[in-house]
Design an enzyme around this catalytic site. Structure first.
Site, PDB file in Angstrom:
ATOM      1  N   GLU A  70      12.514  -4.234  -3.925  1.00 22.54           N
ATOM      2  CA  GLU A  70      11.700  -4.471  -5.098  1.00 22.54           C
ATOM      3  C   GLU A  70      12.404  -4.040  -6.514  1.00 22.54           C
ATOM      4  OE1 GLU A  70       8.158  -1.962  -5.060  1.00 22.54           O
ATOM      5  OE2 GLU A  70       6.972  -3.143  -6.349  1.00 22.54           O
ATOM      6  N   GLY A 128       0.652  -1.126   0.055  1.00 20.29           N
ATOM      7  CA  GLY A 128      -0.025  -0.073   0.144  1.00 20.29           C
ATOM      8  C   GLY A 128       0.902   1.311  -0.074  1.00 20.29           C
TER       9      GLY A 128
HETATM   10  C1  LIG Z   1       1.096  -3.412 -12.793  1.00 18.48           C
HETATM   11  C2  LIG Z   1       1.194  -2.363 -11.732  1.00 18.48           C
HETATM   12  C3  LIG Z   1       1.316  -2.948 -10.478  1.00 18.48           C
HETATM   13  C4  LIG Z   1       1.357  -2.007  -9.172  1.00 18.48           C
HETATM   14  N1  LIG Z   1       1.341  -2.623  -7.857  1.00 18.48           N
HETATM   15  C5  LIG Z   1       1.329  -1.455  -7.045  1.00 18.48           C
HETATM   16  C6  LIG Z   1       1.301  -1.989  -5.702  1.00 18.48           C
HETATM   17  O1  LIG Z   1       1.236  -3.382  -5.349  1.00 18.48           O
HETATM   18  N2  LIG Z   1       1.071  -1.116  -4.586  1.00 18.48           N
HETATM   19  C7  LIG Z   1       1.172   0.378  -4.854  1.00 18.48           C
HETATM   20  O2  LIG Z   1       1.351   0.931  -3.785  1.00 18.48           O
HETATM   21  N3  LIG Z   1       1.162   0.694  -6.418  1.00 18.48           N
HETATM   22  C8  LIG Z   1       1.303  -0.226  -7.281  1.00 18.48           C
HETATM   23  N4  LIG Z   1       1.489   0.082  -8.332  1.00 18.48           N
HETATM   24  C9  LIG Z   1       1.410   1.637  -8.724  1.00 18.48           C
HETATM   25  C10 LIG Z   1       3.017   2.421  -9.304  1.00 18.48           C
HETATM   26  O3  LIG Z   1       3.901   2.141  -8.289  1.00 18.48           O
HETATM   27  C11 LIG Z   1       2.723   3.738  -9.701  1.00 18.48           C
HETATM   28  O4  LIG Z   1       1.902   3.596 -10.793  1.00 18.48           O
HETATM   29  C12 LIG Z   1       3.893   4.479 -10.196  1.00 18.48           C
HETATM   30  O5  LIG Z   1       4.647   4.735  -8.933  1.00 18.48           O
HETATM   31  C13 LIG Z   1       3.622   5.655 -10.783  1.00 18.48           C
HETATM   32  O6  LIG Z   1       2.731   6.832 -10.372  1.00 18.48           O
HETATM   33  P1  LIG Z   1       1.333   7.350 -11.097  1.00 18.48           P
HETATM   34  O7  LIG Z   1       0.674   6.060 -11.632  1.00 18.48           O
HETATM   35  O8  LIG Z   1       0.627   8.120 -10.135  1.00 18.48           O
HETATM   36  O9  LIG Z   1       2.072   7.953 -12.061  1.00 18.48           O
HETATM   37  P2  LIG Z   1       2.531   9.799 -11.927  1.00 18.48           P
HETATM   38  O10 LIG Z   1       3.331   9.687 -10.966  1.00 18.48           O
HETATM   39  O11 LIG Z   1       1.141  10.391 -12.023  1.00 18.48           O
HETATM   40  O12 LIG Z   1       3.283   9.723 -13.371  1.00 18.48           O
HETATM   41  C14 LIG Z   1       2.816   9.987 -14.611  1.00 18.48           C
HETATM   42  C15 LIG Z   1       3.968  10.356 -15.566  1.00 18.48           C
HETATM   43  O13 LIG Z   1       4.845  11.122 -15.204  1.00 18.48           O
HETATM   44  C16 LIG Z   1       6.180  10.921 -14.956  1.00 18.48           C
HETATM   45  N5  LIG Z   1       6.778  11.690 -13.847  1.00 18.48           N
HETATM   46  C17 LIG Z   1       6.146  12.116 -12.819  1.00 18.48           C
HETATM   47  N6  LIG Z   1       6.937  12.729 -11.912  1.00 18.48           N
HETATM   48  C18 LIG Z   1       8.171  12.906 -12.637  1.00 18.48           C
HETATM   49  C19 LIG Z   1       9.463  13.519 -12.477  1.00 18.48           C
HETATM   50  N7  LIG Z   1       9.639  14.271 -11.338  1.00 18.48           N
HETATM   51  N8  LIG Z   1      10.282  13.577 -13.586  1.00 18.48           N
HETATM   52  C20 LIG Z   1      10.001  12.825 -14.475  1.00 18.48           C
HETATM   53  N9  LIG Z   1       9.018  12.208 -14.916  1.00 18.48           N
HETATM   54  C21 LIG Z   1       8.102  12.153 -14.074  1.00 18.48           C
HETATM   55  C22 LIG Z   1       6.142   9.488 -14.572  1.00 18.48           C
HETATM   56  O14 LIG Z   1       7.374   8.652 -14.754  1.00 18.48           O
HETATM   57  C23 LIG Z   1       5.103   8.864 -15.497  1.00 18.48           C
HETATM   58  O15 LIG Z   1       5.419   8.654 -16.820  1.00 18.48           O
HETATM   59  C24 LIG Z   1       1.492  -0.352  -9.699  1.00 18.48           C
HETATM   60  C25 LIG Z   1       1.493  -0.207 -10.964  1.00 18.48           C
HETATM   61  C26 LIG Z   1       1.627  -1.150 -11.940  1.00 18.48           C
HETATM   62  C27 LIG Z   1       1.323  -0.577 -13.352  1.00 18.48           C
END
Ligand SMILES: Cc1cc2nc3c(=O)[nH]c(=O)nc-3n(C[C@H](O)[C@H](O)[C@H](O)COP(=O)(O)OP(=O)(O)OC[C@H]3O[C@@H](n4cnc5c(N)ncnc54)[C@H](O)[C@@H]3O)c2cc1C
Length: 378
Positions: free
Chosen positions: A245, A126
């Site tokens: 991880e 989480g």
């Molecule tokens: C298959 C899968 C399994 C997952 N499992 C889990 C889980 O078990 N538990 C959990 O907690 N989460 C989980 N996640 C969530 C995952 O950790 C997040 O999707 C990830 O951290 C990105 O966050 P976001 O989706 O909010 O994207 P955002 O943070 O909104 O990012 C959107 C885009 O902007 C880019 N970006 C954002 N900030 C910057 C920056 N400072 N510099 C350059 N680029 C930037 C990102 O790289 C991305 O391309 C999972 C995701 C997937 C796809």
């Protein structure tokens, strides 16, 4: 670092190989991202546990085999070479457990580790929230002190929690100091997903499986005994978990070695593949070997008392791009019809998520630039 396998390591490899080939499920297990698939994978995990293979590198008192990281790497190589897929219990085994070993109290270790090995508890992760993904320090789920009850009252929402609809426990990063900002004032809580006030809503993935969950907390009580690493130390514990991880522990070379071998076999079965595809297959195979040698270096460092640090970010970019590249090459080899169904197609869809989960590759590149190479912040 010794690249030669000792005779005792070889004996162990043969023992693991024999057991896995004799006892593996007769048919390939379905993805653990559906309720039925999860249940079948859990049964298989239980079989591993009963035969002493659940966690070869853990002490026996916690359900392990009392061996080291080398044997664990060997076991993983044999595990994937036997055609078996990723472990359904991986969140508990490879993410929470290393943090429990490092930060847990004796009581927490004694209570939780055997339940992870024996799959009595299945753990979800989480971290992410609707406004805190890449920017994890923006976590807003809050836990308010309940002094009389000796614990915390949790409110808010988590999202994208893999397999949370099928798990009974969650490790989560929450804000325990309401005045705090960013990395300070966070704590790492071990939450019961069956507790009153928890709602887990399944979210469909590409491919229709309901492997994701969003989790809502409505005044959920978490006792003090379920804080890992001390109140206010959540960021430090979470960074150790993310190191596991992104670095070695969740992504041992075994699965990429097996995928590279499968790719070579696929190449051999295809009529007249182009020289470009031949080069891609060779590149994939070399990448898997390079990853293996790099992992051996990391194991040596850990065995000598070192830790996995910010360089795990470079590791993450490498394995995720290798995973995508291997699957793209397989689809190119299969040609027309590759995208209708089949294991390479499903693997390809899964690989598409690897540059996103465990922290996006853009973020990992920022970490490498700033913390490994010492470049100025952008
Ligand atoms: C298959 C899968 C399994 C997952 N499992 C889990 C889980 O078990 N538990 C959990 O907690 N989460 C989980 N996640 C969530 C995952 O950790 C997040 O999707 C990830 O951290 C990105 O966050 P976001 O989706 O909010 O994207 P955002 O943070 O909104 O990012 C959107 C885009 O902007 C880019 N970006 C954002 N900030 C910057 C920056 N400072 N510099 C350059 N680029 C930037 C990102 O790289 C991305 O391309 C999972 C995701 C997937 C796809």
């Amino acid at each position: 670092m010794n690249l030669e396998e000792s005779s005792s390591d070889h004996e162990f490899r043969m023992e693991a190989r024999d057991w896995l080939r004799t006892n593996r499920p007769a048919e390939r297990l379905p993805s653990p991202d559906t309720e039925r698939g999860f249940a079948l994978n859990r049964e298989w995990e239980r079989t591993l546990f009963e035969a002493g293979w659940a966690a070869v590198s853990w002490p026996e008192e916690y359900g392990g085999r009392g061996l080291g990281l080398w044997e664990w790497m060997i076991f993983e190589e044999e595990y994937f070479a036997a055609g078996l897929g990723p472990r359904a219990a991986q969140n508990g085994l490879f993410l929470l457990a290393p943090s429990l070993f490092e930060f847990g109290t004796d009581a927490q270790k004694a209570q939780l580790l055997p339940r992870i090995a024996g799959v009595e508890d299945m753990w979800a992760q989480g971290w992410s929230e609707p406004e805190a993904g890449s920017d994890l320090a923006a976590v807003r789920v809050r836990a308010d002190r309940d002094e009389a009850a000796g614990g915390w009252r949790v409110n808010g929402q988590k999202t994208w929690s893999t397999r949370a609809p099928f798990c009974n426990r969650l490790f989560a990063l929450v804000r325990t100091d309401p005045e705090s900002t960013r990395h300070r004032g966070l704590s790492y809580l071990l939450i019961d997903l069956d507790a009153p006030g928890v709602t887990v809503r399944p979210v469909q993935k590409l491919g229709n499986e309901t492997g994701f969950g969003e989790i809502f907390f409505d005044d959920v009580f978490v006792p003090d005994s379920e804080v890992l690493g001390g109140v206010g130390n959540g960021w430090k514990v979470a960074m150790a978990t993310t190191g596991s991880e992104r670095g070695l522990i969740l992504r041992s070379p075994g699965r990429f070695m097996a995928a590279a071998q499968n790719l070579v076999d696929l190449y051999a079965s295809v009529d007249g593949p182009s020289s470009t595809l031949k080069r891609d297959v060779v590149d994939a195979w070399i990448s898997a070997q390079a990853y293996r040698y790099n992992s051996m270096k990391t194991v040596t460092r850990i065995a000598e008392g070192g830790k996995v640090g910010a360089e795990s970010s470079g590791n993450k970019v490498f394995w995720s791009e290798m995973d995508v590249h291997m699957h793209e090459t397989a689809l190119d080899l299969l040609g027309d019809g590759a995208e209708i169904d089949g294991k390479w197609w499903h693997g390809f869809i899964t690989s598409m998520a690897t540059p996103i989960f465990a922290g996006t590759n853009e973020i990992q590149r920022n970490i490498v630039a700033e913390r490994v190479l010492g470049m100025p912040r952008s």
